[in-house]
Scaffold this active site. Sequence first.
Site, PDB file in Angstrom:
ATOM      1  N   THR A 390      74.308  39.711  56.947  1.00 46.48           N
ATOM      2  CA  THR A 390      74.918  40.999  57.267  1.00 46.48           C
ATOM      3  C   THR A 390      74.822  41.274  58.762  1.00 46.48           C
ATOM      4  OG1 THR A 390      74.297  41.781  55.083  1.00 46.48           O
ATOM      5  CG2 THR A 390      74.812  43.474  56.676  1.00 46.48           C
ATOM      6  N   GLU A 410      76.761  38.958  52.366  1.00 50.68           N
ATOM      7  CA  GLU A 410      75.579  39.085  51.514  1.00 50.68           C
ATOM      8  C   GLU A 410      74.452  38.128  51.910  1.00 50.68           C
ATOM      9  OE1 GLU A 410      72.824  40.424  49.637  1.00 50.68           O
ATOM     10  OE2 GLU A 410      73.078  38.437  48.808  1.00 50.68           O
TER      11      GLU A 410
HETATM   12  N1  GLU Z   1      74.296  42.676  50.442  1.00 52.75           N
HETATM   13  C1  GLU Z   1      73.275  43.561  50.905  1.00 52.75           C
HETATM   14  C2  GLU Z   1      73.653  44.999  50.619  1.00 52.75           C
HETATM   15  O1  GLU Z   1      74.809  45.297  50.469  1.00 52.75           O
HETATM   16  C3  GLU Z   1      73.056  43.392  52.361  1.00 52.75           C
HETATM   17  C4  GLU Z   1      72.486  42.037  52.650  1.00 52.75           C
HETATM   18  C5  GLU Z   1      71.883  41.931  54.034  1.00 52.75           C
HETATM   19  O2  GLU Z   1      71.638  42.925  54.655  1.00 52.75           O
HETATM   20  O3  GLU Z   1      71.689  40.815  54.509  1.00 52.75           O
HETATM   21  O4  GLU Z   1      72.793  45.826  50.517  1.00 52.75           O
END
Ligand code: GLU
Length: 571
Positions: A390, A410
């Site tokens: 992210t 993700e």
């Molecule tokens: N997929 C996670 C979320 O939407 C974020 C992953 C990340 O911060 O690396 O909370």
Amino acid sequence: MRNFRLLLSLFLALSLPLGAFAQTAPGFVKPFAKEQMVAAANPLAADAGLEMLRAGGSAVDAAIAVQLVLGLVEPESSGIGGGAFMLLFDPKTKKTTSFDGREVAPASARPDMFLDPDGKVRTKPQAIPGGLSVGIPGVIAMLELAHSKHGKLPWARLFAPAIKLADEGFPVGPKLARTIRNFKRGANMPDIKARFYHADGTPLEQGEIYKNPDYADSLRKIASGGSKAFYTGEIAQAIVDKVRTAPVNQGGMTLADLASFKPLERAPVCGPYRIWRVCSMGPPSSGGIAIVQILGMLQRFPSSELQPGTLSEVHLRAQASRLAYADRARFIADPAFVKVPVKGLIDKDYIASRAALIDPAKDMGTASAGNPPEKHAAFSPQRSPANHGTSHMTLVDKTGQVVAMTTSVESVFGANIMVRGFFLNNTLTDFSLNPVLDGLPVANAPAPGKRPLSAMSPTIVFDQNGDFLLSVGSPGGPAIIGYVTQTVVAMLDGGKTPSEAITLPRQLNLNSPTRLEKSAVNDALEPQLKAMGHSVTVVMGEGSGLHGIRKVKGGYIGGADPRRDGVVIGD
Ligand code: GLU
């Protein structure tokens, strides 16, 4: 500390063979900008954003250019094969809105899709790679929607920097090189092997030139054809083929799934913190609710007890976080599928009743969810470890338009499969992999057309006049909520600059042991916290990647997380 970082950035800027590519070196933080600023995770991406601002573009235009470059230079953390949330403050109306480009589960998704044939829940590392975890990407459609409402420059113009860099190549940055090197599992995935490893099996290193003509080609198509060129036609077909023929975990995505994707504009979640007003992302993100709750609870205590890195601050923030994370795990999922009691969860009296549970002298242990004054949903866990999938950017333009956007594939390199030069996300593993827990149906279980629960928290804070004061956000999975609240408290109660607040050693509590980032400050805190009943986990380096901007007299100051390659630039 700040001076040291500035000197270091300057030294790097002068000594690195950056050629014509980047004007700024990783870590560079411009001390002050009068009228416009970009804080983002990579210098090349930030440069593209500033180029748009200088060309008269809006913050939204600049954010789009940043995103398109990030998908090239930081492909492990975001891209057009992923999803994003954008928070936007419009100075003309003084209104804040949010755009939801979260990935959506295809029609083939089922609550038990992540169970193995024996009905056992797969582990996340088993479930991530391949096609099954891929949600319908949301970034392009969401950016197009935001652009249609708040863009100034032509859509195609925003693609130019990314196309040029993808065609001509760029020197691999420190974070990408580190990620490739450390991501051992990825070495076995054919797309990662083909792109990021040499024929002799050694990984691409920092400074080597990386080109991605396939990505340039995809961008050209989307630049001229709009989101239609992504969600239908050749690119859509390539996505479907890839998902269905992935080397492991094939998925069932169809052209109809892609064609049906709709980004949404949503009201943000806002609440008071002392004299300020804080807005962040609402469901399907848990970020806004949790941040408003944590800050709302901390209001019970004076600022003097919330000075950054002091025992009382770390303890109180840990307690408020425990209570908020307990509610997050109980009540929040996609509001299209689950009645999320947003109003109840951020109700003033409810938050005060939760704050009353905090003992200033003793850790409460595992907190339980509360009973907000509204009907509520079932259990909604999202168990996502902090990782590098992210990225967060914050931008402000000459008119005062502010964009805070958190964008994600993700996990590191998403689902580890690539289509036409970009990675596909693994965001469906943000659903609870187990559809039933403790005998309760899980609100955040997979279902067709559903968005997985997120913690992404693009956040904007306003002063007593309703004017923009600061904006921040971070990667980090569920830990994002902790990273952002720590930083906001450090700026508002501690008077820290964005750089200082972002650089602080992290302390977190996700309603489990109190997590301390290894540092002198935390080494000193550890025995004192233990004496107050905390169990403590020490981590070697947190995965935050905070990027923030604050309004000051006559302009803006910003901060970029030294844990990543981010920069702050502006005019
Ligand atoms: N997929 C996670 C979320 O939407 C974020 C992953 C990340 O911060 O690396 O909370």
